[in-house]
Design a protein around this motif. Structure first.
Motif, short mmCIF file in Angstrom:
data_model
loop_
_atom_site.label_atom_id
_atom_site.label_comp_id
_atom_site.label_asym_id
_atom_site.label_seq_id
_atom_site.Cartn_x
_atom_site.Cartn_y
_atom_site.Cartn_z
N VAL A 16 0.13 -0.86 0.05
CA VAL A 16 0.07 -0.07 0.01
C VAL A 16 0.77 1.53 -0.63
O VAL A 16 2.10 1.30 0.03
CB VAL A 16 -1.02 -0.11 1.51
N SER A 17 0.41 2.16 -0.06
CA SER A 17 0.65 3.91 -0.08
C SER A 17 1.60 4.01 1.21
O SER A 17 1.25 3.74 2.52
CB SER A 17 0.20 4.59 -0.74
N VAL A 18 2.37 5.06 1.87
CA VAL A 18 2.49 5.69 2.79
C VAL A 18 1.63 6.55 3.77
O VAL A 18 1.27 6.21 5.21
CB VAL A 18 3.67 6.54 2.98
N ALA A 19 0.42 6.68 2.72
CA ALA A 19 -0.06 8.00 3.10
C ALA A 19 -1.28 6.33 3.16
O ALA A 19 -2.00 7.06 4.84
CB ALA A 19 -0.90 8.85 1.32
N THR A 20 -2.06 5.21 2.79
CA THR A 20 -2.47 4.34 3.79
C THR A 20 -1.81 4.00 4.96
O THR A 20 -2.90 4.19 6.01
CB THR A 20 -2.98 3.40 2.84
N VAL A 21 -0.89 4.14 5.47
CA VAL A 21 -0.53 3.25 6.44
C VAL A 21 -0.26 4.27 7.16
O VAL A 21 -1.03 4.53 8.71
CB VAL A 21 0.88 3.04 6.43
N ASP A 22 -0.56 5.47 6.89
CA ASP A 22 -0.80 6.51 8.11
C ASP A 22 -2.11 6.90 8.36
O ASP A 22 -2.42 7.61 9.14
CB ASP A 22 -0.33 8.11 7.01
N ARG A 23 -2.91 6.62 7.17
CA ARG A 23 -4.60 6.52 7.17
C ARG A 23 -4.95 5.19 8.38
O ARG A 23 -5.44 5.93 9.70
CB ARG A 23 -5.09 6.36 6.55
N VAL A 24 -4.26 4.46 8.57
CA VAL A 24 -4.66 3.43 9.34
C VAL A 24 -3.55 3.79 10.62
O VAL A 24 -4.16 3.35 11.74
CB VAL A 24 -4.12 1.85 9.18
N LEU A 25 -2.47 4.08 10.65
CA LEU A 25 -2.00 4.28 12.10
C LEU A 25 -2.96 5.86 13.03
O LEU A 25 -2.81 5.47 14.66
CB LEU A 25 -0.55 4.59 12.10
N ASN A 26 -3.29 7.02 11.99
CA ASN A 26 -4.29 8.10 12.32
C ASN A 26 -5.13 7.85 12.55
O ASN A 26 -5.12 9.50 12.66
CB ASN A 26 -2.55 9.17 12.65
N ARG A 27 -5.69 7.19 11.95
CA ARG A 27 -7.19 7.22 11.90
C ARG A 27 -8.06 8.35 10.94
O ARG A 27 -8.59 9.58 11.87
CB ARG A 27 -7.91 7.35 12.89
#
Length: 343
Positions: A16-27
């Motif tokens: 996935v993209s880094v942005a997707t990981v960020d959304r998972v981590l920081n909601r």
């Protein structure tokens, strides 16, 4: 020392993209559950330091289901284990956050069962119940169905047409299996006894029907005595088994279709071969395992509680998820058989 995995490495591992990981981590925005789970699995695989945080974030996004369970207050060992397995199944569910409610009631008091069902329904979104078949219970279940609170029957069916589904073993087959073993192991035709806890329990009645049907169809040389109702009382069961052995020199087999096996085991230990009949009981416990190893009893028919617990929890969640659109369907589990040489 190896460097800690970076967010870029996690994104690559998860595809996935880094942005997707960020959304998972920081909601920061909604992420599909399937994608979030893939990120978590990748985080665990590469040793990402925030893997537990990702797991927490995913769980916080899950729906919360309050599930209630009503078990009997008899058979402390069996129902204690059942409660433990149900609690574990709710806690380990991965597609919802479960709130576990548990209560107990006496099978001899249908009015108390109705009260306990109402109490659980006030705290729960769906409930699963072990109960006898009784008109007052059927009415209570129908009223809950009208309020979109699904009720599942466990181990013994009740309120057909009103309850959501039955989850347990096929009790008719349980009865036939017990009869088959007695016919094979007795060595000679003779008198056979059957104990049930109560004819109000559909499961016990189905076991009796299967038991009698087998002898009628496959072993007609055996004589079935009148069914004895023991109300799952070990002392009554012990006295009754000893009385049967005293009265009938050709007492060759016995099946305790419900509770009370502790009494049957005590009686069998007092009856030395060749006066000891073939004895079939239900549920593998420390006591029955020892009795089986000693050959005081011949066979144990065991209910697969872990599998039943996981399935009823899954079915309750499915019913809530679909908001009652279509019944989820009954679920029958294969029972387990234990013999002296298999424990």
């Amino acid at each position: 020392m190896a460097a800690r995995p970076t967010i870029e490495q996690l994104a690559e591992a998860a595809g996935v993209s880094v942005a997707t990981v960020d959304r998972v981590l920081n909601r920061r925005a909604k992420v599909r559950a399937k994608t979030a789970n893939r990120v978590h699995e990748a985080a665990v695989a590469i040793g990402y330091p925030a893997a537990s945080l990702i797991s927490q974030r995913i769980r916080e996004e899950l729906p919360e289901y309050r599930l209630g369970f009503l078990l009997l207050d008899t058979g402390a060992t069996f129902y204690g284990e059942f409660a433990k397995q149900l609690r574990r199944a709710v806690a380990e569910a991965t597609d919802f956050r479960g709130v576990f409610h548990l209560d107990h009631a006496s099978p001899k008091q249908p009015d108390r069962i109705v009260t306990r069902i109402a109490d659980l329904a006030a705290r729960s979104m769906a409930i699963a119940v072990v109960a006898p078949e009784h008109p007052a219970i059927s009415v209570a279940v129908a009223e809950l169905a009208d309020r979109n609170i699904p009720v599942f029957s466990l181990l013994s069916d009740f309120a057909p047409g009103a309850r959501e589904a039955y989850v347990g073993v096929h009790n008719g087959k349980v009865g036939r299996t017990a009869a088959w073993m007695i016919a094979k192991a007795a060595g000679r035709p003779g008198k056979v006894a059957l104990f049930v806890g109560s004819h109000r329990f559909h499961g016990h009645e189905a076991r009796e029907m299967g038991f009698r049907a087998f002898f009628r169809e496959e072993a007609p040389d055996f004589t079935l005595l009148d069914t004895l109702v023991n109300f799952e009382d070990p002392r009554f069961t012990e006295d009754a088994v000893l009385e049967l052995a005293r009265k009938h020199a050709d007492f060759v087999g016995c099946y305790v279709a419900g509770g009370g096996m502790e009494g049957a085991i005590a009686a069998m230990r007092r009856l030395a071969p060749p006066h000891r009949p073939v004895m079939i009981c239900n549920e593998l416990t420390p006591l029955s395992r020892t009795a089986l190893a000693e050959k005081a009893i011949t066979m144990i028919i065991n209910t697969p509680l872990p599998a039943i617990s996981r399935e009823v929890v899954r079915m309750m969640a499915q019913s809530l998820r679909t908001k009652g659109e279509g019944r989820v369907g009954d679920c029958f589990f294969p029972f387990e058989i234990y013999l002296p040489e298999s424990v």
